[in-house]
Design an enzyme around this catalytic site. Structure first.
Site, mmCIF file in Angstrom:
data_model
loop_
_atom_site.group_PDB
_atom_site.id
_atom_site.type_symbol
_atom_site.label_atom_id
_atom_site.label_comp_id
_atom_site.label_asym_id
_atom_site.label_seq_id
_atom_site.Cartn_x
_atom_site.Cartn_y
_atom_site.Cartn_z
ATOM 1 N N HIS A 30 -27.099 44.373 -25.717
ATOM 2 C CA HIS A 30 -28.468 44.203 -25.234
ATOM 3 C C HIS A 30 -28.855 45.350 -24.293
ATOM 4 O O HIS A 30 -28.333 45.466 -23.196
ATOM 5 C CB HIS A 30 -28.557 42.865 -24.491
ATOM 6 C CG HIS A 30 -29.919 42.525 -24.004
ATOM 7 N ND1 HIS A 30 -30.235 42.450 -22.664
ATOM 8 C CD2 HIS A 30 -31.058 42.233 -24.678
ATOM 9 C CE1 HIS A 30 -31.499 42.114 -22.529
ATOM 10 N NE2 HIS A 30 -32.026 41.968 -23.731
ATOM 11 N N GLU A 57 -28.835 47.726 -29.302
ATOM 12 C CA GLU A 57 -30.240 47.335 -29.221
ATOM 13 C C GLU A 57 -31.091 48.286 -28.383
ATOM 14 O O GLU A 57 -30.985 48.291 -27.155
ATOM 15 C CB GLU A 57 -30.399 45.935 -28.594
ATOM 16 C CG GLU A 57 -31.822 45.426 -28.755
ATOM 17 C CD GLU A 57 -32.413 44.690 -27.562
ATOM 18 O OE1 GLU A 57 -31.897 44.816 -26.447
ATOM 19 O OE2 GLU A 57 -33.417 44.003 -27.763
ATOM 20 N N ASP A 59 -34.949 48.731 -27.197
ATOM 21 C CA ASP A 59 -36.344 48.277 -27.215
ATOM 22 C C ASP A 59 -37.201 49.523 -27.380
ATOM 23 O O ASP A 59 -36.857 50.585 -26.861
ATOM 24 C CB ASP A 59 -36.710 47.588 -25.894
ATOM 25 C CG ASP A 59 -35.941 46.302 -25.669
ATOM 26 O OD1 ASP A 59 -35.603 45.623 -26.658
ATOM 27 O OD2 ASP A 59 -35.699 45.972 -24.496
ATOM 28 N N HIS A 72 -37.667 49.155 -22.128
ATOM 29 C CA HIS A 72 -37.879 47.715 -22.249
ATOM 30 C C HIS A 72 -39.334 47.316 -22.146
ATOM 31 O O HIS A 72 -39.779 46.354 -22.766
ATOM 32 C CB HIS A 72 -37.081 46.976 -21.169
ATOM 33 C CG HIS A 72 -37.285 45.497 -21.201
ATOM 34 N ND1 HIS A 72 -38.143 44.841 -20.363
ATOM 35 C CD2 HIS A 72 -36.765 44.550 -22.007
ATOM 36 C CE1 HIS A 72 -38.133 43.549 -20.636
ATOM 37 N NE2 HIS A 72 -37.310 43.341 -21.634
ATOM 38 N N GLU A 154 -36.119 46.743 -31.245
ATOM 39 C CA GLU A 154 -37.201 45.772 -30.992
ATOM 40 C C GLU A 154 -38.522 46.501 -30.823
ATOM 41 O O GLU A 154 -38.645 47.407 -29.984
ATOM 42 C CB GLU A 154 -36.926 44.945 -29.727
ATOM 43 C CG GLU A 154 -38.082 43.975 -29.472
ATOM 44 C CD GLU A 154 -37.981 43.173 -28.182
ATOM 45 O OE1 GLU A 154 -36.924 43.207 -27.521
ATOM 46 O OE2 GLU A 154 -38.991 42.518 -27.831
HETATM 47 O O1 G3P Z 1 -34.683 41.330 -27.994
HETATM 48 C C1 G3P Z 1 -33.939 40.251 -27.530
HETATM 49 C C2 G3P Z 1 -34.137 40.195 -26.089
HETATM 50 O O2 G3P Z 1 -33.867 41.482 -25.626
HETATM 51 C C3 G3P Z 1 -35.530 39.854 -25.791
HETATM 52 O O3 G3P Z 1 -35.734 39.943 -24.503
HETATM 53 O O4 G3P Z 1 -37.066 40.979 -22.819
HETATM 54 O O5 G3P Z 1 -34.674 41.558 -22.990
HETATM 55 O O6 G3P Z 1 -36.280 42.416 -24.664
HETATM 56 P P1 G3P Z 1 -35.948 41.309 -23.726
HETATM 57 CA CA CA Z 2 -35.030 43.363 -26.573
#
Ligand code: G3P
Ligand code: CA
Length: 315
Positions: A30, A57, A59, A72, A154
């Site tokens: 994450h 991951e 964003d 993010h 994401e």
């Molecule tokens: O994408 C999964 C999770 O990361 C969603 O929450 O706010 O950390 O992007 P966030």
């Molecule tokens: Ca995310």
């Protein structure tokens, strides 16, 4: 085993097929190994890779000149020194928007840790990477290690970007395709909170990439907190990325996802931010992976999840 169980349900539901890389329990880093290094930096992604994560991951948001960058938020001030570097460039809401800065400007920013008690604030030099740089890092490491770690991008706020004149979905698919990510077996999951963006990717843009519908506990997403809601998700996505709390708060939620052949990828497990009454991240990993039968989890501490799965012979 997962595919054997869920394919009949998929066929019954008329849902899309599971991606080939979906078998076995997996670890999604994450924002990289963000428990150890500032989130969304190449260093955090590289550490996550070295810790054995299955997916990295990033964003994604867009710069003023249309580059996808790993960040993010659509704003910059939580994890960079933008306030000092560009005083006066904030909007009326006193926020500095990535969409107001060129990539060249964004590259001058220093990225810092978001969470108190983690990596020391403003120590070392980290910068915002582009999506291309993230992919080249992961693919380069795949070459040198012989592993096949995937990407889990994401799309952040496609509606905001559309209003700013950007077609974020098309741009992301273009970059992914340029690096070989296309078709249902690609080692990638594209995730988004906005159902319309995912439906557009699947039905209008015709992509067959694996898609994950993110689901928060917000009332804005209450339609997705129901069995019928998940049945609808299965018409365009391969799985759900729910806030982990939903699995405990909504009886039968994981079972509904399974019923419609959806993968379950809850977020976010953190060794330094455990739920009340939980003593260790291993306890929480056991609960999410085993009690809720999650296929993968988003975690800031990929090393802990990898070790847990290996100790339980689950990967
Ligand atoms: O994408 C999964 C999770 O990361 C969603 O929450 O706010 O950390 O992007 P966030
Ligand atoms: Ca995310």
């Amino acid at each position: 085993m997962r595919n054997l169980i869920t394919i009949p349900a998929l066929l019954l539901a008329g849902a899309v097929a599971l991606p080939a890389g979906a078998a076995g329990k997996q670890v999604i880093a994450h924002r990289g190994a963000s428990g150890y290094l500032p989130e969304h930096t190449l260093e955090a992604y590289a550490l996550a890779y070295g810790q054995g994560a299955d997916f990295i991951e990033p964003d994604l948001v867009l710069s003023k000149d249309g580059h996808l960058i790993a960040l993010h938020d659509i704003h910059l001030e939580s994890t960079t020194d933008v306030e000092e570097r560009f005083p006066g460039r904030q909007r009326a809401d006193r926020k500095w928007y990535a969409a107001d800065f060129s990539l060249e400007e964004l590259k001058t920013l220093r990225v810092h840790e978001r969470v108190k008690g983690r990596f020391p604030h403003m120590k070392s030099r980290f910068e915002i990477p582009t999506l291309e740089e993230v992919i080249e890092l992961v693919q380069g490491l795949n070459t040198t290690t012989g592993r096949d770690v995937g990407l889990y991008p994401e799309l952040k706020q496609p509606t905001f970007h559309r209003k700013a004149g950007f077609d974020m979905e098309t741009k992301a698919l273009e970059v992914l395709a340029r690096y070989g990510y296309s078709g249902p077996d690609a080692r990638v999951f594209v995730q988004c909170f906005e159902p319309d963006a995912l439906r557009r990717i699947r039905h209008e843009l015709g992509s067959t990439l694996p898609l994950i519908q993110l689901i928060s506990g917000s009332s804005r997403q209450r339609d997705l907190h129901t069995r019928d809601g998940l049945k609808g998700v299965a018409e365009y996505a391969n799985g759900i990325g729910p806030d982990k709390k939903l699995l405990d708060d909504i009886p039968g939620y994981a079972g509904w996802a399974r019923e419609f052949g959806l993968l379950i990828h809850p977020y976010t497990l953190r060794a330094d931010d455990l739920p009340k009454g939980t003593a260790t991240i291993e306890e929480e990993l056991r609960h999410i992976y085993l009690n809720h039968d999650a296929d993968a989890v988003f975690t800031d501490h990929p090393d802990r999840a990898v070790k847990f799965l290996e100790s339980e012979n689950l990967r």
